[in-house]
Design an enzyme around this catalytic site. Structure first.
Site, PDB file in Angstrom:
ATOM      1  N   ASP A  13       0.824  -1.225   0.000  1.00  0.00           N
ATOM      2  CA  ASP A  13       0.000   0.000   0.000  1.00  0.00           C
ATOM      3  C   ASP A  13       0.853   1.268   0.000  1.00  0.00           C
ATOM      4  O   ASP A  13       0.431   2.307   0.508  1.00  0.00           O
ATOM      5  CB  ASP A  13      -0.952   0.029   1.210  1.00  0.00           C
ATOM      6  CG  ASP A  13      -1.772  -1.234   1.338  1.00  0.00           C
ATOM      7  OD1 ASP A  13      -2.433  -1.596   0.350  1.00  0.00           O
ATOM      8  OD2 ASP A  13      -1.751  -1.859   2.415  1.00  0.00           O
ATOM      9  N   HIS A  41      -4.311  -1.523  -6.721  1.00  0.00           N
ATOM     10  CA  HIS A  41      -3.612  -0.301  -7.095  1.00  0.00           C
ATOM     11  C   HIS A  41      -4.628   0.785  -7.408  1.00  0.00           C
ATOM     12  O   HIS A  41      -5.467   0.615  -8.286  1.00  0.00           O
ATOM     13  CB  HIS A  41      -2.717  -0.536  -8.316  1.00  0.00           C
ATOM     14  CG  HIS A  41      -1.483  -1.320  -7.990  1.00  0.00           C
ATOM     15  ND1 HIS A  41      -0.615  -1.798  -8.941  1.00  0.00           N
ATOM     16  CD2 HIS A  41      -0.961  -1.697  -6.805  1.00  0.00           C
ATOM     17  CE1 HIS A  41       0.377  -2.443  -8.349  1.00  0.00           C
ATOM     18  NE2 HIS A  41       0.182  -2.389  -7.061  1.00  0.00           N
TER      19      HIS A  41
END
Length: 432
Positions: A13, A41
């Protein structure tokens, strides 16, 4: 021409999608090489927010070939949903620009059911799996029981191989996990429909990428998750099931290590982690919640709130070492705006002993407390900064300190979610 690997330098992340999106402009091919749809994403293009779980971020750029390599485990249903949505939004106009390795492994319905049932049964010892069947699919790959894309496209091979493993899977589901079994017929009917769509994307991608490099074309490898989630080098067992480090780019794509020129590690200006496992700099106070809200730290795949903490220089140095990082990209520097002071962890305290490197032992890491260096913060809104000179002095000093402590040069600084809210200090595709 340069071939560049982009990896996460923390626990995932980190903002890899945005950096890959920026670097794609300079690449001819974008390659996904590990993981599955447990990765998410998030990209912001103009005012449009796009979330991809399987297909490389490069798909948003016309004329770029996107490859999903042999190291990925693919859920056909999710893949088909993604391409359908992309096409509906005007992307993927040419199917030839998206390729699937014939050798990648397929996530089967029993993988997902086993994944969820195991996690429920784990109680307080949960790993924090997304329940998408990623781990069980990799287990079958290593156990030589996996179903590859080439098997799915061969009806006889698919029938034989699924029948060989289904009895065992049903025993696990019913006898060990107390769940429902599958029939061969329901799996066959569902997956033969998937095969019709997947067939046109299947290719010997290792060969194609080799041919591309010989023709002087550039490759951008898009990693998922992060270094500390690597199955070998992460905080085992609180890890993912694949090789998230730079070495995985070669094994997961069939491209030689000699073809890799740069490895860029993506790191937030602070730290986050999803799920269980040690996190020495975790903030469980008001500051941690401020970072979570300001950084919108909720999983793009699961929606789960992320754990937040200060930047950990030991983790950064570890990522530099095991990945051979030639540069670091710092993301979400803007999230720290408004903090009176910012902290960087420079060492761990373990029962009175000062540790300056990440310990290999999970048990030791779980008992470590951070030793911080405190730096002055800044209040300015930095999202409009186009160069380091336009950043407040304290923000520049913070980036410089991260660079010195990590041992790798900072090559990019992200000051906002948009593509144009980025300061590029060095382009890894421009070989010296």
């Amino acid at each position: 021409m340069a071939n560049v690997v982009v990896i996460g330098a923390q626990w995932g992340d980190e903002g890899k999608g945005k950096v890959v999106d920026i670097y794609t402009e300079f690449a001819d091919n974008v390659v996904r090489y590990q993981g599955g749809n447990n990765a998410g994403h998030t990209l912001v293009v103009g005012d449009e927010k796009v979330i991809l779980h399987l297909i490389p971020s490069g798909i948003l750029h016309e004329g770029k070939r996107c490859v999903i390599g042999n190291g990925v485990v693919l859920d056909p249903e999710v893949f088909i949903m993604e391409i359908t949505k992309l096409k509906a939004n005007g992307y993927l106009k040419d199917d030839k620009m998206l390729l699937l390795s014939e050798a990648l492994h397929i996530i089967m319905p029993y993988h997902k059911r086993i994944d969820i049932a195991r996690e429920k049964k784990s109680g307080s010892k949960k790993i924090g799996t997304t329940g998408r069947g990623i781990g069980p699919a990799y287990e079958d790959k290593i156990g030589r029981r996996g179903i590859r894309l080439m098997d799915l496209l061969d009806e006889k091979a698919f029938t034989r191989k699924v029948k060989e493993v289904l009895e065992e899977k049903n025993l696990i589901l019913t006898q060990l996990l107390g769940d429902q079994p599958f029939t061969f017929e329901e799996i066959y009917e569902e997956y033969m429909k998937y095969a019709e769509t997947l067939r046109k994307y299947a290719a010997d991608t290792s060969l194609i990428l080799h041919q591309e490099t010989k023709a002087g074309k550039s490759l951008l490898f898009e990693g998922a998750q992060g270094t500390l989630l690597d199955v070998d080098h992460g905080t085992y067992p609180y890890v993912t099931s694949s090789s998230t480090c730079s070495g995985g780019a070669c094994t997961g794509s069939g491209v030689s290590p000699r073809e890799i020129h740069e490895v860029i590690g993506i790191s937030k200006a602070y730290a986050t982690r999803v799920g269980s496992g040690p996190f020495p700099t975790e903030l469980e106070d008001e500051t941690g919640e401020q970072l979570r809200q300001a950084g919108r730290e909720f999983g793009s795949t699961t929606g789960r709130p992320r754990r937040t903490g200060w930047y950990d220089a030991l983790v950064a140095r570890y990522a530099v070492r095991v990945n051979g990082l030639s540069g670091i990209a710092i993301t979400k520097l803007d999230v720290l705006s408004g903090q009176e002071t910012v902290k960087v962890c420079t060492a761990y305290n373990y029962k009175g002993q000062v540790l300056t490197e990440v310990p290999a032992s999970l048990e030791i890491m779980e008992q470590c407390t951070p030793i911080y260096e405190e730096l002055p913060g800044w209040n300015d809104d930095i999202t409009g900064a186009k160069s380091m000179a336009e950043l407040p002095k304290n923000a520049r000093d913070y980036v410089a300190r991260i660079e010195k402590l990590s041992g790798a040069p900072v090559v990019l600084v992200s000051v906002g979610p948009r593509r144009d809210e980025t300061i590029v200090l060095r382009n890894p595709f421009e070989l010296n």
